[in-house]
Design a protein around this motif. Structure first.
Motif, PDB file in Angstrom:
ATOM      1  N   ARG A  27       0.850  -1.197   0.000  1.00 14.40           N
ATOM      2  CA  ARG A  27       0.000   0.000   0.000  1.00 14.40           C
ATOM      3  C   ARG A  27       0.880   1.239   0.000  1.00 14.40           C
ATOM      4  O   ARG A  27       2.021   1.200   0.432  1.00 14.40           O
ATOM      5  N   VAL A  28       0.318   2.331  -0.453  1.00 13.33           N
ATOM      6  CA  VAL A  28       1.052   3.594  -0.460  1.00 13.33           C
ATOM      7  C   VAL A  28       0.172   4.727   0.039  1.00 13.33           C
ATOM      8  O   VAL A  28      -1.047   4.635  -0.004  1.00 13.33           O
ATOM      9  N   THR A  29       0.783   5.759   0.531  1.00 14.11           N
ATOM     10  CA  THR A  29       0.026   6.924   0.987  1.00 14.11           C
ATOM     11  C   THR A  29       0.770   8.182   0.549  1.00 14.11           C
ATOM     12  O   THR A  29       1.826   8.090  -0.062  1.00 14.11           O
ATOM     13  N   LYS A  71      -0.019  13.271  -6.464  1.00 16.18           N
ATOM     14  CA  LYS A  71      -0.267  12.957  -7.867  1.00 16.18           C
ATOM     15  C   LYS A  71      -0.105  11.481  -8.131  1.00 16.18           C
ATOM     16  O   LYS A  71      -0.154  11.037  -9.261  1.00 16.18           O
ATOM     17  N   ALA A  72       0.177  10.725  -7.071  1.00 16.48           N
ATOM     18  CA  ALA A  72       0.368   9.270  -7.184  1.00 16.48           C
ATOM     19  C   ALA A  72       1.640   8.944  -7.937  1.00 16.48           C
ATOM     20  O   ALA A  72       1.746   7.898  -8.568  1.00 16.48           O
ATOM     21  N   GLU A  73       2.611   9.847  -7.841  1.00 11.64           N
ATOM     22  CA  GLU A  73       3.876   9.589  -8.514  1.00 11.64           C
ATOM     23  C   GLU A  73       5.031   9.574  -7.528  1.00 11.64           C
ATOM     24  O   GLU A  73       4.906  10.029  -6.401  1.00 11.64           O
ATOM     25  N   GLU A  93       6.685  -5.137  -3.946  1.00 13.40           N
ATOM     26  CA  GLU A  93       5.649  -5.299  -2.922  1.00 13.40           C
ATOM     27  C   GLU A  93       4.265  -5.458  -3.536  1.00 13.40           C
ATOM     28  O   GLU A  93       3.294  -5.697  -2.835  1.00 13.40           O
ATOM     29  N   GLY A  94       4.197  -5.252  -4.835  1.00 12.13           N
ATOM     30  CA  GLY A  94       2.908  -5.421  -5.508  1.00 12.13           C
ATOM     31  C   GLY A  94       2.238  -4.128  -5.911  1.00 12.13           C
ATOM     32  O   GLY A  94       1.104  -4.114  -6.341  1.00 12.13           O
ATOM     33  N   VAL A  95       2.964  -3.028  -5.769  1.00 13.89           N
ATOM     34  CA  VAL A  95       2.400  -1.740  -6.161  1.00 13.89           C
ATOM     35  C   VAL A  95       2.993  -1.351  -7.519  1.00 13.89           C
ATOM     36  O   VAL A  95       4.193  -1.140  -7.632  1.00 13.89           O
ATOM     37  N   PHE A  96       2.149  -1.280  -8.506  1.00 14.13           N
ATOM     38  CA  PHE A  96       2.642  -0.983  -9.845  1.00 14.13           C
ATOM     39  C   PHE A  96       2.283   0.409 -10.322  1.00 14.13           C
ATOM     40  O   PHE A  96       1.278   0.969  -9.924  1.00 14.13           O
ATOM     41  N   PHE A  97       3.116   0.910 -11.205  1.00 18.92           N
ATOM     42  CA  PHE A  97       2.901   2.255 -11.750  1.00 18.92           C
ATOM     43  C   PHE A  97       2.648   2.172 -13.241  1.00 18.92           C
ATOM     44  O   PHE A  97       3.208   1.327 -13.923  1.00 18.92           O
ATOM     45  N   THR A 104       0.518   5.598 -10.021  1.00 17.15           N
ATOM     46  CA  THR A 104      -0.031   4.337  -9.525  1.00 17.15           C
ATOM     47  C   THR A 104      -1.522   4.515  -9.322  1.00 17.15           C
ATOM     48  O   THR A 104      -2.077   5.562  -9.635  1.00 17.15           O
ATOM     49  N   ASP A 105      -2.178   3.512  -8.786  1.00 20.19           N
ATOM     50  CA  ASP A 105      -3.629   3.569  -8.595  1.00 20.19           C
ATOM     51  C   ASP A 105      -3.993   3.618  -7.115  1.00 20.19           C
ATOM     52  O   ASP A 105      -3.956   2.613  -6.421  1.00 20.19           O
ATOM     53  N   PHE A 106      -4.350   4.797  -6.670  1.00 21.71           N
ATOM     54  CA  PHE A 106      -4.719   4.962  -5.254  1.00 21.71           C
ATOM     55  C   PHE A 106      -5.960   4.139  -4.925  1.00 21.71           C
ATOM     56  O   PHE A 106      -6.169   3.729  -3.795  1.00 21.71           O
ATOM     57  N   ASN A 107      -6.765   3.926  -5.932  1.00 22.99           N
ATOM     58  CA  ASN A 107      -7.994   3.168  -5.715  1.00 22.99           C
ATOM     59  C   ASN A 107      -7.691   1.728  -5.322  1.00 22.99           C
ATOM     60  O   ASN A 107      -8.467   1.053  -4.652  1.00 22.99           O
ATOM     61  N   LYS A 108      -6.507   1.284  -5.700  1.00 25.92           N
ATOM     62  CA  LYS A 108      -6.115  -0.102  -5.395  1.00 25.92           C
ATOM     63  C   LYS A 108      -5.089  -0.171  -4.279  1.00 25.92           C
ATOM     64  O   LYS A 108      -5.195  -0.970  -3.363  1.00 25.92           O
ATOM     65  N   TYR A 109      -4.072   0.663  -4.382  1.00 23.36           N
ATOM     66  CA  TYR A 109      -2.961   0.585  -3.421  1.00 23.36           C
ATOM     67  C   TYR A 109      -2.938   1.693  -2.377  1.00 23.36           C
ATOM     68  O   TYR A 109      -2.103   1.691  -1.495  1.00 23.36           O
ATOM     69  N   GLY A 110      -3.838   2.630  -2.510  1.00 25.14           N
ATOM     70  CA  GLY A 110      -3.849   3.741  -1.556  1.00 25.14           C
ATOM     71  C   GLY A 110      -4.176   3.332  -0.126  1.00 25.14           C
ATOM     72  O   GLY A 110      -5.021   2.468   0.097  1.00 25.14           O
TER      73      GLY A 110
END
Length: 115
Positions: A27-29, A71-73, A93-97, A104-110
């Motif tokens: 996940r990312v924030t 900006k998800a970057e 970790e499974g977070v792709f750009f 990336t997709d905050f909807n998925k990894y956010g």
DNA sequence: ATCGTGACGAACG
DNA sequence: CCGTTCGCCACGA
């Protein structure tokens, strides 16, 4: 003990690190959201400043790579080399750009727990 | 206490 | 969508 301080008192840095450590793998924030969780919605810059202060040894226990901009970057202005590393780690970790936009997709990894 | 700095962010045009 | 401007905050000199 990311930074010197009296026992019982934490610097903004430490608070940032504390939150970053809680980010789940995969996940990312954003800097801004971390600032919100710390109670200072306008302290996004300070958050980035805190991560920038991470030492080589600290980065081993703090998942700094899971923190990106609104900006998800990947941000990382100073060292393009490290930014590439960050992206690589996240992909591991499974977070792709998106290869084209670099976002990336905050909807998925956010990871945005409201607090 | 003041100034400069920076992995940010939202508002403009 | 892109570049610019301005605001905000904490830290070190």
């Amino acid at each position: 003990m990311a930074s010197k301080r009296k026992l019982g008192t934490k610097n903004f840095y430490d608070l940032v690190y504390d939150v970053v450590k809680k980010i789940p793998k995969g996940r990312v924030t954003t800097y801004g959201h971390i600032a919100i969780m710390l109670g200072n919605p306008r302290a996004a810059r300070a958050v980035g400043y805190a991560l920038n202060a991470l030492k080589k040894g600290s980065e081993n226990k703090i998942p700094w790579q899971r923190v990106i901009n609104a900006k998800a970057e990947i941000s990382f202005k100073g060292d393009p080399l490290r930014s590439g590393l960050q992206k690589k780690i996240l992909e591991t970790e499974g977070v792709f750009f998106d290869k084209k936009s670099g976002k990336t997709d905050f909807n998925k990894y956010g990871w945005f727990p409201i607090k």
